[in-house]
Design a protein around this motif. Sequence first.
Motif, short mmCIF file in Angstrom:
data_model
loop_
_atom_site.label_atom_id
_atom_site.label_comp_id
_atom_site.label_asym_id
_atom_site.label_seq_id
_atom_site.Cartn_x
_atom_site.Cartn_y
_atom_site.Cartn_z
N SER A 128 33.20 40.70 41.06
CA SER A 128 33.17 39.10 40.73
C SER A 128 34.60 38.29 40.82
CB SER A 128 32.33 38.81 39.53
OG SER A 128 33.21 38.95 37.99
N GLN A 129 35.88 40.18 40.58
CA GLN A 129 37.53 39.83 40.08
C GLN A 129 37.59 39.75 41.88
OE1 GLN A 129 38.08 39.19 36.86
NE2 GLN A 129 35.97 39.13 37.01
N VAL A 130 37.69 40.62 43.02
CA VAL A 130 37.76 39.67 43.93
C VAL A 130 37.81 39.19 44.38
CG1 VAL A 130 37.21 41.39 46.00
CG2 VAL A 130 36.82 42.09 44.80
N PRO A 131 39.30 38.48 45.14
CA PRO A 131 39.25 37.08 45.37
C PRO A 131 38.66 37.07 46.38
CG PRO A 131 41.53 38.71 45.19
CD PRO A 131 40.35 38.91 44.87
N GLY A 132 38.08 35.86 46.92
CA GLY A 132 37.07 35.42 48.01
C GLY A 132 35.33 35.79 47.58
#
Length: 296
Positions: free
Chosen positions: A153-157
């Motif tokens: 969930s912290q990964v952009p996109g």
Amino acid sequence: MQFQGLSAFPITPADPQGHVDTAALRRLLRRLADAEVDSIGLLGSTGTYAYLNRAERRRAVEAAVAELGGAVPLLVGIGALRTDDAVRHGQDAKAAGADAVLLAPVSYTPLTEAEVFEHFATVARAVDLPVVIYNNPGTTHFTFSNELIVRLSQVPGVVAVKNPAPDAAAVKAELAALRAGVKPGFSIGYSGDWKATEALLAGGEAWYSVVGGLFPAPLMQLVRAARAGDAAEARRLNAALQPLWDLFIAHSSLRVVYAAANLLGLTDAAPPRPILPLDEPVKRQVAEVMRALGLR
């Protein structure tokens, strides 16, 4: 695209050689648009993405975009064994006009959490569309831990997850534990039609539905009741559908919705081999349930 409400997942009609019947697909999609579903999930497991080659997947997306004309957000499955293939499917979906992609960690060799994290991070970097995590251990044989979903969930996109709905007694605790870790605005949605009502009532944002991909009207009623906080009405509507849930559990939702689509005259397509259509006695059961529930 808002990852909430009813996301309807239709079948992808195709001939025995895997060529998509785009006319039949467009008929199915028009039913969903007319019912004003919140989004459409094309090429999910019900859409048999794993049985279609790259060209046919792209043809399906192009037909969907042409039919919908932007009226309904389109989420497209891009799962593949290889990361580079998943990237190419995602880029095709973007070029064809999709609004978001749904990524499952398809595997033959069992995957580790580190491998799945890198798979998703690579696709998210390479595909300029929102990515929804597809947690479907029944087909991929990989189960996402809460910790992995939180990291992703912290990964952009990466913006949402499609989780299998847990039993009613566990859903509130599971949802609360996950929501406590994911980034703000990350959508937590559920599949598994016969369990999804309780997941919505517990606070899940989205229902990723098989039956909604063929019979959207009763599901829209149910979702509206749940989102309005009318638990009694949502449970009443869900209980009325129990004969259909029983068929799903006994014979698989995929086989049942193919039989139902055939009975409605929307397509004469069969599931891709080696999946066999339901035998005639079970098809008659499907027809009887449809009549009893007024599904058309």
